[in-house]
Design a protein around this motif. Structure first.
Motif: not given
Length: 97
Positions: A79-81, A85-87, A92-93
């Motif tokens: 869950f933490s990973d 990843f979502i964050m 990301w730019e």
């Protein structure tokens, strides 16, 4: 009373939901392994004297506790990973080099 973070509260809530899933109905591997384990346990019980049957029960209980703790750690890590990843994906730019 211990204060929990939002993350811990979410994890506890999601674990409660996941604990109610009947794994034997979802996974053939789990179903057949569970049947085999019960058969082996019954064979051992039949062959052991009464005092060793109690030790076997305690061993099985501690093994279940160990597996539950391992699943909780793995679930929390996954869950933490995924949140991490979502964050990262959201922040990301694209850049030109």
């Amino acid at each position: 009373m211990k204060k929990e973070s939002l993350f811990e509260s979410a994890m506890d809530s999601m674990e409660d939901v996941s604990l109610n899933i009947p794994l034997q109905q979802i996974s053939n591997d789990y179903y057949y392994s569970d049947i085999a384990a019960k058969e082996y346990e019954d064979e051992l019980r039949a062959a052991l004297p009464q005092n060793l049957q109690l030790i076997l029960s305690r061993l099985a209980d501690k093994n279940d506790e160990r597996e539950a703790a391992c699943m909780a750690v793995s679930y929390r890590q996954g869950f933490s990973d995924s949140i991490r990843f979502i964050m990262q994906a959201l922040s990301w730019e694209p850049s030109r080099r």
